[in-house]
Design a protein around this motif. Structure first.
Motif, mmCIF file in Angstrom:
data_model
loop_
_atom_site.group_PDB
_atom_site.id
_atom_site.type_symbol
_atom_site.label_atom_id
_atom_site.label_comp_id
_atom_site.label_asym_id
_atom_site.label_seq_id
_atom_site.Cartn_x
_atom_site.Cartn_y
_atom_site.Cartn_z
ATOM 1 N N PHE A 85 -18.209 -68.152 75.089
ATOM 2 C CA PHE A 85 -18.103 -67.763 73.688
ATOM 3 C C PHE A 85 -19.084 -68.585 72.855
ATOM 4 O O PHE A 85 -19.033 -69.813 72.861
ATOM 5 C CB PHE A 85 -16.674 -67.988 73.173
ATOM 6 N N THR A 86 -19.985 -67.882 72.154
ATOM 7 C CA THR A 86 -20.939 -68.544 71.272
ATOM 8 C C THR A 86 -20.917 -67.843 69.918
ATOM 9 O O THR A 86 -20.353 -66.759 69.779
ATOM 10 C CB THR A 86 -22.369 -68.528 71.845
ATOM 11 N N TYR A 87 -21.556 -68.476 68.951
ATOM 12 C CA TYR A 87 -21.512 -67.956 67.585
ATOM 13 C C TYR A 87 -22.891 -68.029 66.954
ATOM 14 O O TYR A 87 -23.631 -68.997 67.164
ATOM 15 C CB TYR A 87 -20.523 -68.786 66.749
ATOM 16 N N LEU A 88 -23.201 -67.001 66.169
ATOM 17 C CA LEU A 88 -24.464 -66.949 65.446
ATOM 18 C C LEU A 88 -24.171 -66.584 63.996
ATOM 19 O O LEU A 88 -23.587 -65.534 63.727
ATOM 20 C CB LEU A 88 -25.394 -65.916 66.073
ATOM 21 N N GLN A 89 -24.563 -67.464 63.080
ATOM 22 C CA GLN A 89 -24.365 -67.187 61.662
ATOM 23 C C GLN A 89 -25.563 -66.419 61.129
ATOM 24 O O GLN A 89 -26.717 -66.833 61.285
ATOM 25 C CB GLN A 89 -24.225 -68.475 60.864
ATOM 26 N N SER A 90 -25.276 -65.269 60.506
ATOM 27 C CA SER A 90 -26.326 -64.474 59.889
ATOM 28 C C SER A 90 -25.696 -63.425 58.996
ATOM 29 O O SER A 90 -24.582 -62.969 59.251
ATOM 30 C CB SER A 90 -27.195 -63.785 60.944
ATOM 31 N N ASP A 91 -26.431 -63.044 57.981
ATOM 32 C CA ASP A 91 -26.056 -61.899 57.166
ATOM 33 C C ASP A 91 -26.421 -60.639 57.955
ATOM 34 O O ASP A 91 -27.401 -60.638 58.699
ATOM 35 C CB ASP A 91 -26.818 -61.958 55.837
ATOM 36 N N PHE A 92 -25.683 -59.581 57.783
ATOM 37 C CA PHE A 92 -25.939 -58.349 58.535
ATOM 38 C C PHE A 92 -27.275 -57.702 58.180
ATOM 39 O O PHE A 92 -27.797 -56.906 58.940
ATOM 40 C CB PHE A 92 -24.807 -57.341 58.330
ATOM 41 N N ASN A 93 -27.829 -58.037 57.020
ATOM 42 C CA ASN A 93 -29.108 -57.471 56.580
ATOM 43 C C ASN A 93 -30.303 -58.339 56.941
ATOM 44 O O ASN A 93 -31.440 -57.934 56.725
ATOM 45 C CB ASN A 93 -29.099 -57.260 55.056
ATOM 46 N N ALA A 96 -34.138 -61.706 60.612
ATOM 47 C CA ALA A 96 -34.323 -62.904 61.433
ATOM 48 C C ALA A 96 -33.078 -63.189 62.279
ATOM 49 O O ALA A 96 -33.187 -63.689 63.401
ATOM 50 C CB ALA A 96 -34.652 -64.111 60.552
ATOM 51 N N GLY A 97 -31.911 -62.841 61.768
ATOM 52 C CA GLY A 97 -30.679 -63.041 62.532
ATOM 53 C C GLY A 97 -30.654 -62.208 63.807
ATOM 54 O O GLY A 97 -30.144 -62.639 64.840
ATOM 55 N N TYR A 98 -31.254 -61.032 63.765
ATOM 56 C CA TYR A 98 -31.281 -60.156 64.938
ATOM 57 C C TYR A 98 -32.302 -60.655 65.965
ATOM 58 O O TYR A 98 -32.109 -60.480 67.166
ATOM 59 C CB TYR A 98 -31.553 -58.712 64.521
ATOM 60 N N GLU A 99 -33.362 -61.280 65.489
ATOM 61 C CA GLU A 99 -34.314 -61.922 66.411
ATOM 62 C C GLU A 99 -33.636 -63.099 67.106
ATOM 63 O O GLU A 99 -33.799 -63.286 68.317
ATOM 64 C CB GLU A 99 -35.573 -62.371 65.662
ATOM 65 N N GLN A 100 -32.854 -63.874 66.345
ATOM 66 C CA GLN A 100 -32.094 -64.978 66.947
ATOM 67 C C GLN A 100 -31.069 -64.446 67.942
ATOM 68 O O GLN A 100 -30.867 -65.031 69.006
ATOM 69 C CB GLN A 100 -31.387 -65.796 65.866
ATOM 70 N N LEU A 101 -30.448 -63.331 67.590
ATOM 71 C CA LEU A 101 -29.475 -62.719 68.499
ATOM 72 C C LEU A 101 -30.149 -62.299 69.791
ATOM 73 O O LEU A 101 -29.620 -62.546 70.884
ATOM 74 C CB LEU A 101 -28.801 -61.520 67.821
ATOM 75 N N ARG A 102 -31.327 -61.676 69.691
ATOM 76 C CA ARG A 102 -32.046 -61.262 70.896
ATOM 77 C C ARG A 102 -32.353 -62.478 71.778
ATOM 78 O O ARG A 102 -32.146 -62.438 72.998
ATOM 79 C CB ARG A 102 -33.332 -60.518 70.538
ATOM 80 N N GLU A 103 -32.820 -63.556 71.179
ATOM 81 C CA GLU A 103 -33.115 -64.772 71.944
ATOM 82 C C GLU A 103 -31.856 -65.324 72.600
ATOM 83 O O GLU A 103 -31.879 -65.728 73.762
ATOM 84 C CB GLU A 103 -33.749 -65.823 71.031
#
Length: 179
Positions: A85-93, A96-103
């Protein structure tokens, strides 16, 4: 009925992960699947939400949810899966959060053997669906290729009325043809 079998290795990315249903329903259910040997060893969960949580705070909330709302015979299973279980803080819009998610998903694939398989679980307001779907597509996360799967689960009703539901479906169809 055929005998139950474990699912394929995959990562479940939970959008809106800090909501109440994550620790009351989703994580206790996952630990029930683990206890019943239906959760693959190559499995992970990424919480994606706006709150400034860490991996540890997300894990603590999930563990508490299993203790309070899960079957008593599943509590030890969360301890076995805690690092999944890991967590990523980002706004849905935030693109850059989706690039971090991909990584992060690529790292999980290497570490846990999830083979590029993805389930995107949207536990968000319906107004966020289109943005999330577009950002997933633009980051190359919702593309199925080389035997890998990508699925989207929408937790809530789609749209406020037939017109908004039709518009959401049209967005989804547009993203499918763009890939």
């Amino acid at each position: 009925l055929p005998a139950a079998r474990p699912a394929q290795p995959c990562v479940l990315a939970r959008f809106g992960a800090t909501g109440d249903l994550t620790n009351r329903k989703l994580v206790p259910s996952l630990m029930g699947l683990s206890k019943d040997e239906l959760l693959p060893s190559g499995f992970a969960v990424v919480g994606f939400a706006r709150r400034p949580w860490t991996d540890d705070s997300f894990r603590d909330v999930c563990a508490e949810g299993v203790k309070m709302f899960g079957r008593q015979d599943t509590v030890a299973h969360f301890d076995q899966h805690r690092d999944a279980f890991t967590y990523l803080q980002s706004d849905f819009n935030n693109t850059a959060g989706y690039e971090q998610l991909r990584e992060q998903l690529d790292k999980i694939d290497s570490a846990r053997g999830t083979k590029g398989n993805r389930i995107f679980y949207l536990a968000t307001p319906p107004s966020a669906y289109s943005s999330i779907l577009e950002n997933l597509a633009n980051a190359g996360l919702s593309t199925e290729q080389d035997g890998r799967f990508a699925r989207v689960i929408v937790e809530k009703p789609c749209g406020r009325d037939p017109e908004t539901a039709t518009a959401l479906n049209a967005t989804d169809a547009m993203l499918d043809t763009a890939q």
